[in-house]
Enzyme design. Structure first.
Site, PDB file in Angstrom:
ATOM      1  N   LYS A  75      -9.791   2.202  -2.364  1.00  0.00           N
ATOM      2  CA  LYS A  75      -9.967   1.599  -1.034  1.00  0.00           C
ATOM      3  C   LYS A  75     -11.384   1.818  -0.512  1.00  0.00           C
ATOM      4  CE  LYS A  75      -7.430   1.683   3.404  1.00  0.00           C
ATOM      5  NZ  LYS A  75      -6.193   2.231   4.021  1.00  0.00           N
TER       6      LYS A  75
ATOM      7  N   CYS B 124      -5.877  -2.853   2.350  1.00  0.00           N
ATOM      8  CA  CYS B 124      -5.600  -2.668   3.781  1.00  0.00           C
ATOM      9  C   CYS B 124      -6.795  -2.920   4.686  1.00  0.00           C
ATOM     10  CB  CYS B 124      -4.981  -1.295   4.015  1.00  0.00           C
ATOM     11  SG  CYS B 124      -4.141  -1.178   5.624  1.00  0.00           S
TER      12      CYS B 124
ATOM     13  N   GLU C 180       0.839  -1.203   0.000  1.00  0.00           N
ATOM     14  CA  GLU C 180       0.000   0.000   0.000  1.00  0.00           C
ATOM     15  C   GLU C 180       0.875   1.256   0.000  1.00  0.00           C
ATOM     16  OE1 GLU C 180      -3.784   1.798   2.540  1.00  0.00           O
ATOM     17  OE2 GLU C 180      -2.304   0.548   3.550  1.00  0.00           O
TER      18      GLU C 180
END
Length: 418
Positions: free
Chosen positions: A222, A259, A147
Protein backbone atom coordinates in the site's frame (compact mmCIF):
# COMPACT_ATOMS: atom_id res chain seq x y z
CA UNK A 1 -54.77 31.52 3.05
CA UNK A 2 -54.52 28.73 5.59
CA UNK A 3 -52.32 25.83 4.59
CA UNK A 4 -53.87 22.37 4.68
CA UNK A 5 -52.91 20.32 7.71
CA UNK A 6 -50.06 17.91 7.08
CA UNK A 7 -50.20 14.29 8.14
CA UNK A 8 -47.28 14.56 10.51
CA UNK A 9 -47.99 11.20 12.14
CA UNK A 10 -47.70 9.45 8.81
CA UNK A 11 -44.56 11.37 7.93
CA UNK A 12 -42.97 10.62 11.28
CA UNK A 13 -43.82 6.98 10.81
CA UNK A 14 -42.15 6.97 7.42
CA UNK A 15 -39.02 8.57 8.86
CA UNK A 16 -38.93 6.07 11.71
CA UNK A 17 -39.39 3.19 9.28
CA UNK A 18 -36.60 4.47 7.04
CA UNK A 19 -34.28 4.90 10.02
CA UNK A 20 -35.12 1.42 11.27
CA UNK A 21 -34.57 -0.08 7.84
CA UNK A 22 -31.23 1.70 7.45
CA UNK A 23 -29.88 0.64 10.83
CA UNK A 24 -28.80 -2.70 9.35
CA UNK A 25 -26.74 -0.94 6.68
CA UNK A 26 -29.36 -1.14 3.94
CA UNK A 27 -30.62 1.90 2.02
CA UNK A 28 -34.08 2.40 3.53
CA UNK A 29 -34.57 -1.37 3.46
CA UNK A 30 -33.06 -1.88 -0.01
CA UNK A 31 -29.75 -3.57 -0.76
CA UNK A 32 -28.45 -0.59 -2.73
CA UNK A 33 -29.38 2.79 -4.16
CA UNK A 34 -29.78 1.17 -7.58
CA UNK A 35 -32.39 -1.25 -6.26
CA UNK A 36 -34.20 1.47 -4.36
CA UNK A 37 -34.51 3.49 -7.57
CA UNK A 38 -35.43 0.55 -9.79
CA UNK A 39 -38.27 -0.53 -7.50
CA UNK A 40 -39.72 2.93 -6.90
CA UNK A 41 -39.45 4.70 -10.25
CA UNK A 42 -41.58 4.06 -13.30
CA UNK A 43 -39.58 2.11 -15.91
CA UNK A 44 -39.11 5.03 -18.31
CA UNK A 45 -37.96 7.29 -15.47
CA UNK A 46 -35.59 4.68 -14.08
CA UNK A 47 -34.10 4.12 -17.53
CA UNK A 48 -33.19 7.81 -17.78
CA UNK A 49 -31.89 7.99 -14.21
CA UNK A 50 -29.84 4.83 -14.83
CA UNK A 51 -28.34 6.37 -17.98
CA UNK A 52 -27.14 9.39 -16.04
CA UNK A 53 -25.92 7.53 -12.95
CA UNK A 54 -24.26 4.51 -14.60
CA UNK A 55 -23.48 5.73 -18.11
CA UNK A 56 -23.72 3.76 -21.34
CA UNK A 57 -21.46 1.11 -22.82
CA UNK A 58 -21.34 1.41 -26.62
CA UNK A 59 -24.48 3.54 -26.43
CA UNK A 60 -26.47 1.02 -24.40
CA UNK A 61 -27.12 0.11 -20.79
CA UNK A 62 -24.92 -2.71 -19.50
CA UNK A 63 -26.21 -6.16 -20.26
CA UNK A 64 -26.52 -8.78 -17.53
CA UNK A 65 -24.76 -12.14 -17.75
CA UNK A 66 -26.54 -15.45 -17.34
CA UNK A 67 -24.67 -17.46 -14.72
CA UNK A 68 -24.63 -21.23 -14.13
CA UNK A 69 -27.26 -22.66 -11.81
CA UNK A 70 -24.49 -23.98 -9.55
CA UNK A 71 -23.28 -20.42 -8.87
CA UNK A 72 -26.83 -19.23 -8.23
CA UNK A 73 -27.42 -22.14 -5.84
CA UNK A 74 -24.34 -21.19 -3.82
CA UNK A 75 -25.56 -17.59 -3.68
CA UNK A 76 -29.01 -18.51 -2.38
CA UNK A 77 -27.72 -21.26 -0.08
CA UNK A 78 -25.13 -19.04 1.58
CA UNK A 79 -27.05 -15.76 1.36
CA UNK A 80 -24.65 -13.59 -0.61
CA UNK A 81 -25.49 -11.04 -3.28
CA UNK A 82 -24.61 -12.23 -6.79
CA UNK A 83 -24.66 -9.93 -9.81
CA UNK A 84 -23.04 -10.12 -13.24
CA UNK A 85 -22.70 -7.64 -16.10
CA UNK A 86 -20.89 -7.30 -19.42
CA UNK A 87 -18.75 -4.46 -20.81
CA UNK A 88 -18.48 -4.72 -24.60
CA UNK A 89 -16.08 -3.11 -27.08
CA UNK A 90 -16.45 -2.39 -30.77
CA UNK A 91 -15.54 -5.24 -33.10
CA UNK A 92 -12.09 -4.68 -34.64
CA UNK A 93 -10.76 -5.89 -37.97
CA UNK A 94 -7.17 -6.59 -36.89
CA UNK A 95 -7.67 -7.84 -33.32
CA UNK A 96 -9.88 -10.49 -31.83
CA UNK A 97 -11.92 -9.57 -28.75
CA UNK A 98 -9.99 -9.93 -25.47
CA UNK A 99 -12.80 -10.85 -23.11
CA UNK A 100 -11.86 -11.52 -19.49
CA UNK A 101 -14.25 -12.51 -16.71
CA UNK A 102 -13.41 -10.69 -13.50
CA UNK A 103 -14.85 -11.05 -9.98
CA UNK A 104 -14.92 -9.00 -6.76
CA UNK A 105 -15.78 -10.37 -3.31
CA UNK A 106 -17.02 -8.28 -0.40
CA UNK A 107 -17.79 -9.77 3.00
CA UNK A 108 -18.26 -9.13 6.69
CA UNK A 109 -16.17 -10.87 9.33
CA UNK A 110 -17.38 -14.33 10.35
CA UNK A 111 -17.01 -14.24 14.15
CA UNK A 112 -17.03 -11.47 16.78
CA UNK A 113 -13.70 -9.74 17.35
CA UNK A 114 -13.66 -11.25 20.85
CA UNK A 115 -13.28 -14.80 19.47
CA UNK A 116 -9.91 -16.57 19.44
CA UNK A 117 -7.79 -15.18 16.62
CA UNK A 118 -7.29 -18.58 15.04
CA UNK A 119 -11.04 -19.22 15.11
CA UNK A 120 -11.71 -15.83 13.51
CA UNK A 121 -9.27 -16.50 10.69
CA UNK A 122 -10.44 -20.02 9.96
CA UNK A 123 -14.09 -18.89 10.07
CA UNK A 124 -13.40 -16.25 7.40
CA UNK A 125 -11.76 -18.95 5.27
CA UNK A 126 -14.86 -21.12 5.52
CA UNK A 127 -17.16 -18.19 4.88
CA UNK A 128 -15.36 -17.32 1.66
CA UNK A 129 -15.08 -20.88 0.41
CA UNK A 130 -18.59 -21.03 -1.18
CA UNK A 131 -18.23 -17.51 -2.62
CA UNK A 132 -14.92 -18.42 -4.28
CA UNK A 133 -16.49 -21.67 -5.47
CA UNK A 134 -19.30 -19.63 -7.03
CA UNK A 135 -16.72 -17.49 -8.82
CA UNK A 136 -15.00 -20.63 -10.06
CA UNK A 137 -18.28 -22.19 -11.18
CA UNK A 138 -19.06 -18.99 -13.09
CA UNK A 139 -15.74 -19.14 -14.92
CA UNK A 140 -14.10 -16.10 -13.33
CA UNK A 141 -10.55 -15.58 -14.64
CA UNK A 142 -9.35 -12.93 -12.18
CA UNK A 143 -10.72 -12.59 -8.64
CA UNK A 144 -9.94 -9.89 -6.06
CA UNK A 145 -10.70 -10.04 -2.34
CA UNK A 146 -11.15 -7.06 -0.01
CA UNK A 147 -8.43 -5.29 1.97
CA UNK A 148 -7.12 -7.35 4.90
CA UNK A 149 -9.72 -10.04 4.21
CA UNK A 150 -8.29 -12.52 6.74
CA UNK A 151 -9.06 -10.38 9.82
CA UNK A 152 -11.15 -7.60 11.34
CA UNK A 153 -10.06 -4.14 10.21
CA UNK A 154 -8.42 -3.48 13.58
CA UNK A 155 -5.68 -1.15 12.37
CA UNK A 156 -7.23 1.93 13.96
CA UNK A 157 -7.57 0.53 17.48
CA UNK A 158 -3.81 1.03 17.98
CA UNK A 159 -3.68 -2.25 19.91
CA UNK A 160 -0.61 -4.21 18.90
CA UNK A 161 -2.11 -7.62 19.61
CA UNK A 162 -3.85 -7.56 16.21
CA UNK A 163 -0.39 -7.87 14.64
CA UNK A 164 -0.73 -11.59 15.30
CA UNK A 165 -2.84 -11.80 12.12
CA UNK A 166 0.20 -10.80 10.04
CA UNK A 167 1.72 -13.52 7.87
CA UNK A 168 4.38 -13.97 5.22
CA UNK A 169 3.54 -13.66 1.54
CA UNK A 170 3.60 -17.46 1.24
CA UNK A 171 1.64 -17.95 4.48
CA UNK A 172 -1.58 -19.75 5.37
CA UNK A 173 -4.00 -17.51 3.45
CA UNK A 174 -1.91 -17.73 0.28
CA UNK A 175 -1.77 -21.51 0.51
CA UNK A 176 -5.55 -21.58 1.04
CA UNK A 177 -6.13 -19.55 -2.13
CA UNK A 178 -3.51 -21.32 -4.22
CA UNK A 179 -5.70 -24.43 -4.27
CA UNK A 180 -8.62 -22.44 -5.72
CA UNK A 181 -6.33 -20.80 -8.27
CA UNK A 182 -5.17 -24.17 -9.54
CA UNK A 183 -8.60 -25.83 -9.52
CA UNK A 184 -10.37 -22.96 -11.30
CA UNK A 185 -7.49 -21.69 -13.48
CA UNK A 186 -8.00 -18.33 -11.80
CA UNK A 187 -5.70 -15.43 -10.88
CA UNK A 188 -6.46 -14.31 -7.31
CA UNK A 189 -5.49 -11.03 -5.60
CA UNK A 190 -5.19 -11.53 -1.84
CA UNK A 191 -4.76 -8.38 0.30
CA UNK A 192 -3.23 -9.30 3.68
CA UNK A 193 -1.33 -7.90 6.63
CA UNK A 194 2.19 -8.98 5.63
CA UNK A 195 5.02 -9.86 8.03
CA UNK A 196 8.38 -9.32 6.34
CA UNK A 197 10.63 -11.73 8.27
CA UNK A 198 13.65 -10.82 6.14
CA UNK A 199 13.52 -7.20 7.25
CA UNK A 200 13.13 -7.26 11.01
CA UNK A 201 9.52 -8.49 11.15
CA UNK A 202 8.33 -5.28 9.47
CA UNK A 203 4.58 -5.15 8.78
CA UNK A 204 3.06 -4.05 5.50
CA UNK A 205 -0.43 -3.73 4.03
CA UNK A 206 0.14 -5.97 1.03
CA UNK A 207 -1.68 -7.48 -1.93
CA UNK A 208 -0.36 -10.89 -3.00
CA UNK A 209 -0.98 -11.79 -6.65
CA UNK A 210 -1.46 -15.52 -7.16
CA UNK A 211 -1.22 -16.86 -10.70
CA UNK A 212 -3.74 -19.19 -12.34
CA UNK A 213 -1.29 -22.07 -11.85
CA UNK A 214 -1.16 -21.46 -8.10
CA UNK A 215 2.19 -19.70 -8.26
CA UNK A 216 2.97 -16.40 -6.54
CA UNK A 217 3.47 -13.81 -9.28
CA UNK A 218 4.41 -10.98 -6.93
CA UNK A 219 3.20 -8.48 -4.36
CA UNK A 220 2.38 -4.81 -3.98
CA UNK A 221 2.45 -2.81 -0.75
CA UNK A 222 0.00 0.00 0.00
CA UNK A 223 1.48 3.32 -1.14
CA UNK A 224 -0.63 5.79 0.84
CA UNK A 225 -1.44 5.43 4.54
CA UNK A 226 -4.42 7.40 5.94
CA UNK A 227 -4.27 9.63 8.98
CA UNK A 228 -7.93 10.63 9.00
CA UNK A 229 -10.07 10.38 12.13
CA UNK A 230 -10.16 6.76 13.29
CA UNK A 231 -8.16 5.65 10.27
CA UNK A 232 -4.63 6.33 11.48
CA UNK A 233 -3.06 3.12 10.26
CA UNK A 234 0.59 4.15 10.66
CA UNK A 235 0.52 2.48 14.08
CA UNK A 236 0.85 -0.81 12.20
CA UNK A 237 2.56 -0.12 8.85
CA UNK A 238 3.98 2.72 6.81
CA UNK A 239 3.97 3.67 3.13
CA UNK A 240 4.92 0.83 0.81
CA UNK A 241 8.17 0.43 -1.12
CA UNK A 242 7.12 -1.53 -4.20
CA UNK A 243 6.35 1.40 -6.53
CA UNK A 244 3.49 0.89 -8.99
CA UNK A 245 3.90 -2.65 -10.34
CA UNK A 246 1.71 -4.03 -13.09
CA UNK A 247 1.43 -7.81 -13.17
CA UNK A 248 1.22 -9.47 -16.58
CA UNK A 249 -1.04 -12.49 -16.18
CA UNK A 250 -2.64 -15.02 -18.48
CA UNK A 251 -5.72 -12.76 -18.51
CA UNK A 252 -4.28 -9.29 -18.95
CA UNK A 253 -2.16 -6.70 -17.17
CA UNK A 254 -3.46 -5.97 -13.68
CA UNK A 255 -2.51 -3.69 -10.79
CA UNK A 256 -3.66 -3.12 -7.21
CA UNK A 257 -4.30 0.37 -5.82
CA UNK A 258 -4.90 -0.44 -2.16
CA UNK A 259 -7.61 1.55 -0.33
CA UNK A 260 -6.46 5.10 0.51
CA UNK A 261 -4.45 5.28 -2.72
CA UNK A 262 -7.73 5.92 -4.54
CA UNK A 263 -7.71 9.49 -3.20
CA UNK A 264 -4.43 10.24 -5.03
CA UNK A 265 -4.82 10.82 -8.80
CA UNK A 266 -1.08 10.43 -9.44
CA UNK A 267 -1.21 6.98 -7.87
CA UNK A 268 -3.86 5.94 -10.40
CA UNK A 269 -1.85 7.60 -13.17
CA UNK A 270 1.33 5.65 -12.34
CA UNK A 271 -0.41 2.28 -12.77
CA UNK A 272 -1.71 3.47 -16.12
CA UNK A 273 1.72 4.65 -17.26
CA UNK A 274 3.03 1.15 -16.45
CA UNK A 275 0.42 -0.36 -18.76
CA UNK A 276 -2.37 -1.60 -16.47
CA UNK A 277 -5.60 -2.75 -18.15
CA UNK A 278 -7.47 -3.54 -14.92
CA UNK A 279 -6.73 -1.87 -11.57
CA UNK A 280 -8.27 -3.30 -8.41
CA UNK A 281 -8.99 -1.12 -5.38
CA UNK A 282 -9.49 -3.38 -2.33
CA UNK A 283 -10.70 -1.18 0.52
CA UNK A 284 -12.15 -0.90 4.01
CA UNK A 285 -14.08 2.32 4.43
CA UNK A 286 -17.16 3.50 6.31
CA UNK A 287 -20.15 5.55 5.25
CA UNK A 288 -19.66 8.58 7.46
CA UNK A 289 -16.14 9.07 6.13
CA UNK A 290 -16.17 8.41 2.40
CA UNK A 291 -19.43 7.20 0.87
CA UNK A 292 -20.06 10.28 -1.34
CA UNK A 293 -16.56 9.80 -2.82
CA UNK A 294 -16.92 6.06 -3.40
CA UNK A 295 -18.80 6.05 -6.76
CA UNK A 296 -16.76 8.96 -8.11
CA UNK A 297 -13.04 8.45 -7.61
CA UNK A 298 -12.57 5.02 -9.17
CA UNK A 299 -14.86 5.87 -12.07
CA UNK A 300 -12.89 9.04 -12.73
CA UNK A 301 -9.64 7.05 -12.60
CA UNK A 302 -11.00 4.58 -15.16
CA UNK A 303 -11.90 7.46 -17.47
CA UNK A 304 -8.69 9.45 -17.02
CA UNK A 305 -6.39 6.44 -17.44
CA UNK A 306 -8.34 4.35 -19.99
CA UNK A 307 -8.48 1.15 -17.94
CA UNK A 308 -11.06 -0.84 -15.98
CA UNK A 309 -11.33 -0.46 -12.21
CA UNK A 310 -12.72 -2.95 -9.71
CA UNK A 311 -13.65 -1.34 -6.37
CA UNK A 312 -14.14 -3.62 -3.34
CA UNK A 313 -15.29 -2.61 0.15
CA UNK A 314 -16.08 -4.84 3.13
CA UNK A 315 -19.49 -4.86 4.83
CA UNK A 316 -20.76 -4.82 8.39
CA UNK A 317 -19.97 -3.10 11.69
CA UNK A 318 -16.99 -4.55 13.55
CA UNK A 319 -17.22 -4.00 17.30
CA UNK A 320 -13.98 -4.28 19.28
CA UNK A 321 -13.62 -5.35 22.92
CA UNK A 322 -11.85 -2.18 24.05
CA UNK A 323 -13.15 1.31 23.20
CA UNK A 324 -10.71 3.67 21.49
CA UNK A 325 -10.48 7.33 20.59
CA UNK A 326 -9.52 9.11 17.38
CA UNK A 327 -8.01 12.46 16.48
CA UNK A 328 -11.29 14.16 15.60
CA UNK A 329 -12.61 14.89 19.07
CA UNK A 330 -15.23 12.15 19.24
CA UNK A 331 -15.77 10.39 22.57
CA UNK A 332 -14.34 6.89 22.85
CA UNK A 333 -16.14 4.24 20.83
CA UNK A 334 -15.80 0.55 20.04
CA UNK A 335 -16.39 0.53 16.27
CA UNK A 336 -15.52 2.57 13.19
CA UNK A 337 -19.05 2.64 11.81
CA UNK A 338 -20.66 0.64 9.03
CA UNK A 339 -18.49 -0.69 6.20
CA UNK A 340 -20.89 -0.07 3.34
CA UNK A 341 -19.89 -2.63 0.72
CA UNK A 342 -21.17 -1.24 -2.60
CA UNK A 343 -18.43 -2.91 -4.65
CA UNK A 344 -18.60 -2.11 -8.36
CA UNK A 345 -16.76 -2.02 -11.70
CA UNK A 346 -15.94 1.11 -13.72
CA UNK A 347 -14.96 1.15 -17.39
CA UNK A 348 -12.81 3.55 -19.42
CA UNK A 349 -15.86 4.69 -21.42
CA UNK A 350 -17.44 6.13 -18.20
CA UNK A 351 -19.94 3.30 -17.80
CA UNK A 352 -20.13 1.36 -14.54
CA UNK A 353 -22.05 -1.49 -12.99
CA UNK A 354 -24.66 -1.19 -10.28
CA UNK A 355 -23.12 -1.75 -6.86
CA UNK A 356 -23.33 -4.85 -4.75
CA UNK A 357 -25.36 -4.72 -1.54
CA UNK A 358 -24.58 -2.10 1.08
CA UNK A 359 -24.92 -4.62 3.90
CA UNK A 360 -24.63 -8.20 2.58
CA UNK A 361 -21.74 -10.35 1.46
CA UNK A 362 -21.47 -10.41 -2.29
CA UNK A 363 -19.80 -11.52 -5.50
CA UNK A 364 -19.81 -9.18 -8.49
CA UNK A 365 -18.81 -10.61 -11.86
CA UNK A 366 -18.07 -8.75 -15.06
CA UNK A 367 -17.07 -9.72 -18.56
CA UNK A 368 -14.87 -7.00 -19.99
CA UNK A 369 -13.36 -6.75 -23.46
CA UNK A 370 -9.92 -5.31 -22.80
CA UNK A 371 -9.86 -3.96 -26.35
CA UNK A 372 -12.03 -1.15 -24.98
CA UNK A 373 -8.95 0.32 -23.25
CA UNK A 374 -7.15 1.06 -26.52
CA UNK A 375 -10.35 2.10 -28.28
CA UNK A 376 -11.01 4.77 -25.67
CA UNK A 377 -7.37 5.91 -25.83
CA UNK A 378 -7.76 6.32 -29.60
CA UNK A 379 -11.06 8.18 -29.20
CA UNK A 380 -10.14 10.65 -26.48
CA UNK A 381 -6.35 10.84 -26.79
CA UNK A 382 -5.78 11.57 -23.11
CA UNK A 383 -2.35 9.95 -23.15
CA UNK A 384 -1.30 11.75 -26.33
CA UNK A 385 -2.56 15.16 -25.24
CA UNK A 386 -1.16 15.02 -21.70
CA UNK A 387 1.73 17.40 -20.99
CA UNK A 388 3.94 15.20 -18.84
CA UNK A 389 6.98 17.41 -19.37
CA UNK A 390 5.10 20.32 -17.78
CA UNK A 391 3.94 18.21 -14.86
CA UNK A 392 7.41 16.74 -14.37
CA UNK A 393 8.97 20.20 -14.30
CA UNK A 394 6.41 21.47 -11.77
CA UNK A 395 6.90 18.44 -9.53
CA UNK A 396 10.68 18.79 -9.70
CA UNK A 397 10.39 22.43 -8.65
CA UNK A 398 7.81 21.64 -5.95
CA UNK A 399 10.18 19.18 -4.25
CA UNK A 400 12.81 21.88 -3.74
CA UNK A 401 12.90 23.63 -0.33
CA UNK A 402 12.84 27.07 -1.99
CA UNK A 403 9.80 26.31 -4.19
CA UNK A 404 7.52 29.24 -4.89
CA UNK A 405 4.06 28.71 -6.44
CA UNK A 406 3.48 30.19 -9.88
CA UNK A 407 1.01 32.89 -8.83
CA UNK A 408 0.50 36.09 -10.77
CA UNK A 409 -1.16 38.70 -8.60
CA UNK A 410 -3.25 41.60 -9.79
CA UNK A 411 -0.95 44.63 -9.33
CA UNK A 412 -3.89 46.59 -7.97
CA UNK A 413 -4.87 43.91 -5.46
CA UNK A 414 -2.58 45.13 -2.70
CA UNK A 415 -2.44 48.77 -3.66
CA UNK A 416 -3.30 51.00 -0.72
CA UNK A 417 -6.30 53.29 -1.09
CA UNK A 418 -5.44 57.00 -1.15
Amino acid sequence: MEKPAQNTDAQNGQVQEATKASSDGSVCGYDSLHRLLSENLKPHLFQEVNRILLGLNRGKALETISLPESAKALSSGHNFDLQAFCFLADKELLREPRIVRVGLIQNSIALPTTAHFLDQKRAVFEKLRPIIDAAGAAGVNVLCLQEAWTMPFAFCTREKRWCEFAETVDGESTRFLQDFARVYNMVIISPILERDVNHGETLWNTAVVIGNNGNIIGKHRKNHIPRVGDFNESTYYMEGNTGHPVFETAFGKIAVNICYGRHHPLNWLAFGLNGAEIVFNPSATVGELSEPMWPIEARNAAIANSYFVGSINRVGTEVFPNPFTSGDGKPEHADFGHFYGSSHFSAPDASCTPSLSRHRDGLLISDMDLNLCRQIKDKWGFRMTARYELYADLLAQYLKPDFEPQVISDPLLHKKSP
